[in-house]
Design a protein around this motif. Structure first.
Motif, PDB file in Angstrom:
ATOM      1  N   ASP A  70      18.561  14.486 -88.992  1.00  0.00           N
ATOM      2  CA  ASP A  70      19.777  13.707 -88.711  1.00  0.00           C
ATOM      3  C   ASP A  70      20.667  13.644 -89.953  1.00  0.00           C
ATOM      4  O   ASP A  70      21.086  12.563 -90.388  1.00  0.00           O
ATOM      5  CB  ASP A  70      19.420  12.288 -88.256  1.00  0.00           C
ATOM      6  CG  ASP A  70      18.737  12.281 -86.896  1.00  0.00           C
ATOM      7  OD1 ASP A  70      18.695  13.346 -86.245  1.00  0.00           O
ATOM      8  OD2 ASP A  70      18.224  11.225 -86.497  1.00  0.00           O
ATOM      9  N   GLY A  71      20.924  14.801 -90.533  1.00  0.00           N
ATOM     10  CA  GLY A  71      21.688  14.866 -91.773  1.00  0.00           C
ATOM     11  C   GLY A  71      23.188  14.879 -91.532  1.00  0.00           C
ATOM     12  O   GLY A  71      23.674  15.540 -90.617  1.00  0.00           O
ATOM     13  N   ARG A  72      23.899  14.123 -92.340  1.00  0.00           N
ATOM     14  CA  ARG A  72      25.365  14.102 -92.317  1.00  0.00           C
ATOM     15  C   ARG A  72      25.864  14.802 -93.575  1.00  0.00           C
ATOM     16  O   ARG A  72      25.569  14.360 -94.695  1.00  0.00           O
ATOM     17  CB  ARG A  72      25.878  12.661 -92.288  1.00  0.00           C
ATOM     18  CG  ARG A  72      25.305  11.812 -91.161  1.00  0.00           C
ATOM     19  CD  ARG A  72      25.916  12.147 -89.828  1.00  0.00           C
ATOM     20  NE  ARG A  72      25.397  11.289 -88.777  1.00  0.00           N
ATOM     21  CZ  ARG A  72      25.847  10.073 -88.491  1.00  0.00           C
ATOM     22  NH1 ARG A  72      26.855   9.580 -89.209  1.00  0.00           N
ATOM     23  NH2 ARG A  72      25.318   9.368 -87.518  1.00  0.00           N
ATOM     24  N   ILE A  73      26.594  15.875 -93.409  1.00  0.00           N
ATOM     25  CA  ILE A  73      27.034  16.670 -94.553  1.00  0.00           C
ATOM     26  C   ILE A  73      28.157  15.947 -95.299  1.00  0.00           C
ATOM     27  O   ILE A  73      29.077  15.406 -94.704  1.00  0.00           O
ATOM     28  CB  ILE A  73      27.479  18.081 -94.103  1.00  0.00           C
ATOM     29  CG1 ILE A  73      27.517  19.031 -95.306  1.00  0.00           C
ATOM     30  CG2 ILE A  73      28.792  18.043 -93.361  1.00  0.00           C
ATOM     31  CD1 ILE A  73      26.171  19.448 -95.789  1.00  0.00           C
ATOM     32  N   ILE A  74      28.041  15.919 -96.628  1.00  0.00           N
ATOM     33  CA  ILE A  74      29.052  15.297 -97.495  1.00  0.00           C
ATOM     34  C   ILE A  74      29.825  16.380 -98.245  1.00  0.00           C
ATOM     35  O   ILE A  74      31.043  16.336 -98.339  1.00  0.00           O
ATOM     36  CB  ILE A  74      28.395  14.336 -98.511  1.00  0.00           C
ATOM     37  CG1 ILE A  74      27.525  13.295 -97.792  1.00  0.00           C
ATOM     38  CG2 ILE A  74      29.460  13.660 -99.370  1.00  0.00           C
ATOM     39  CD1 ILE A  74      28.283  12.390 -96.858  1.00  0.00           C
ATOM     40  N   VAL A  75      29.094  17.349 -98.777  1.00  0.00           N
ATOM     41  CA  VAL A  75      29.705  18.505 -99.440  1.00  0.00           C
ATOM     42  C   VAL A  75      29.248  19.749 -98.690  1.00  0.00           C
ATOM     43  O   VAL A  75      28.049  20.020 -98.598  1.00  0.00           O
ATOM     44  CB  VAL A  75      29.301  18.594-100.931  1.00  0.00           C
ATOM     45  CG1 VAL A  75      29.852  19.873-101.563  1.00  0.00           C
ATOM     46  CG2 VAL A  75      29.786  17.368-101.691  1.00  0.00           C
ATOM     47  N   GLU A  76      30.183  20.477 -98.155  1.00  0.00           N
ATOM     48  CA  GLU A  76      29.871  21.649 -97.343  1.00  0.00           C
ATOM     49  C   GLU A  76      29.279  22.775 -98.181  1.00  0.00           C
ATOM     50  O   GLU A  76      29.578  22.916 -99.375  1.00  0.00           O
ATOM     51  CB  GLU A  76      31.138  22.164 -96.655  1.00  0.00           C
ATOM     52  CG  GLU A  76      31.734  21.201 -95.649  1.00  0.00           C
ATOM     53  CD  GLU A  76      30.988  21.213 -94.330  1.00  0.00           C
ATOM     54  OE1 GLU A  76      30.099  22.087 -94.151  1.00  0.00           O
ATOM     55  OE2 GLU A  76      31.299  20.365 -93.477  1.00  0.00           O
ATOM     56  N   ALA A  77      28.455  23.597 -97.539  1.00  0.00           N
ATOM     57  CA  ALA A  77      27.914  24.787 -98.190  1.00  0.00           C
ATOM     58  C   ALA A  77      29.033  25.814 -98.348  1.00  0.00           C
ATOM     59  O   ALA A  77      29.812  26.021 -97.412  1.00  0.00           O
ATOM     60  CB  ALA A  77      26.777  25.374 -97.373  1.00  0.00           C
ATOM     61  N   PRO A  78      29.125  26.461 -99.517  1.00  0.00           N
ATOM     62  CA  PRO A  78      30.202  27.434 -99.729  1.00  0.00           C
ATOM     63  C   PRO A  78      30.009  28.728 -98.960  1.00  0.00           C
ATOM     64  O   PRO A  78      30.926  29.539 -98.846  1.00  0.00           O
ATOM     65  CB  PRO A  78      30.143  27.684-101.245  1.00  0.00           C
ATOM     66  CG  PRO A  78      28.720  27.408-101.612  1.00  0.00           C
ATOM     67  CD  PRO A  78      28.286  26.288-100.708  1.00  0.00           C
TER      68      PRO A  78
END
Length: 270
Positions: free
Chosen positions: A156-164
């Motif tokens: 249930d992860g909420r992304i804060i910094v997107e993967a490049p």
């Protein structure tokens, strides 16, 4: 057998820090996680030695004798005849595949545990993992890499910094952040990565998330993903977010409160 006895014998209990009464995970479960980590590390050490041997059959025999297990005992544990074990050791059968080798090694470890686990404890000491266990809740390597999106969905992860770029997770380490700060040196911190930096580091008991990102910046390593357990997505430290962006490390927050549930879900991805 408790964790301390499993790791080092009852005369060296001080090497393992017990969980505080207020921790998110109970001591018995933590003990089980640590036992599993150490057994897996020892099993991979033994299996690796066999695979890289010039004579796999002789190496299998060497480890069977090192564990003090008879061919008949091992055969019974594997559900085969003693002649099958003998054929592998004498190279009359072709080298075993990975599944057979895994069963072979785990059978040796399980037979040793039935006798008190003395050989296992001695091999655990050679791994150098004992000093880390006060700060590690769980650690695992995946057989196949897991897509970042699937990994985040599982916790249930909420992304804060997107993967490049498209990212895969090859393993994970669940870390007790407070104990890591108190107990680990820079070199110890590097060893939290296990066999690869292409892994997720999940930091538990985090208030805002600055310290884990500062630590990663200082040691100059970039995991596949950093997950914070504790803060809400809108309360993550701004400097931590900026550091993750600068290092190009995906940053996420798990909304699962129970650490045991997080570990269970991560293990189910194996």
């Amino acid at each position: 057998m408790n964790t301390e006895d499993f790791i080092t014998g009852s005369d060296m209990k001080a090497q393992v820090v017990s969980m505080d009464a207020g921790d998110d995970i109970d001591r018995e479960l933590l003990s089980n996680y640590h036992r599993r980590i150490l057994k897996e590390v020892v099993a991979k050490k033994v299996a690796g030695d066999i695979l890289f041997s010039d004579n796999i059959g002789q190496a299998m025999r060497k480890w069977r004798e090192y564990f003090g297990v008879k061919q008949s005992e091992l055969a019974r544990a594997l559900g085969v005849s003693a002649s099958v074990v003998s054929d592998y050791e004498s190279s009359r059968r072709k080298s075993p595949g990975s599944s057979v080798l895994k069963r072979f090694v785990m059978a040796l470890i399980e037979e040793d545990e039935k006798r008190g686990g003395a050989i296992l404890r001695s091999l655990v000491r050679t791994t150098g993992l004992v000093p880390l266990l006060s700060s590690v809740i769980d650690m695992n390597e995946y057989t196949l890499p897991v897509e970042l999106e699937r990994f985040l969905e599982a916790i249930d992860g909420r992304i804060i910094v997107e993967a490049p770029q498209p990212t895969y997770v090859h393993g994970y380490t669940v870390i007790d952040s407070l104990k890591a700060i108190l107990n680990l040196s820079g070199s110890d911190f590097m060893r939290l990565f296990g066999t690869s930096t292409e892994r997720a580091l999940i930091f538990t008991r985090v208030s805002a998330g600055r310290s884990p990102l500062v630590a990663l910046k200082v040691v100059d390593v970039r995991p596949s993903l950093v997950v914070l357990h504790g803060p809400q997505p809108d309360s993550v430290d701004e400097l931590g977010i900026k550091l993750a962006s600068v290092m190009r490390v995906p940053l996420a927050v798990t909304t699962i409160k129970d650490v045991n549930e997080i570990v269970g879900r991560l293990r189910s991805l194996s």
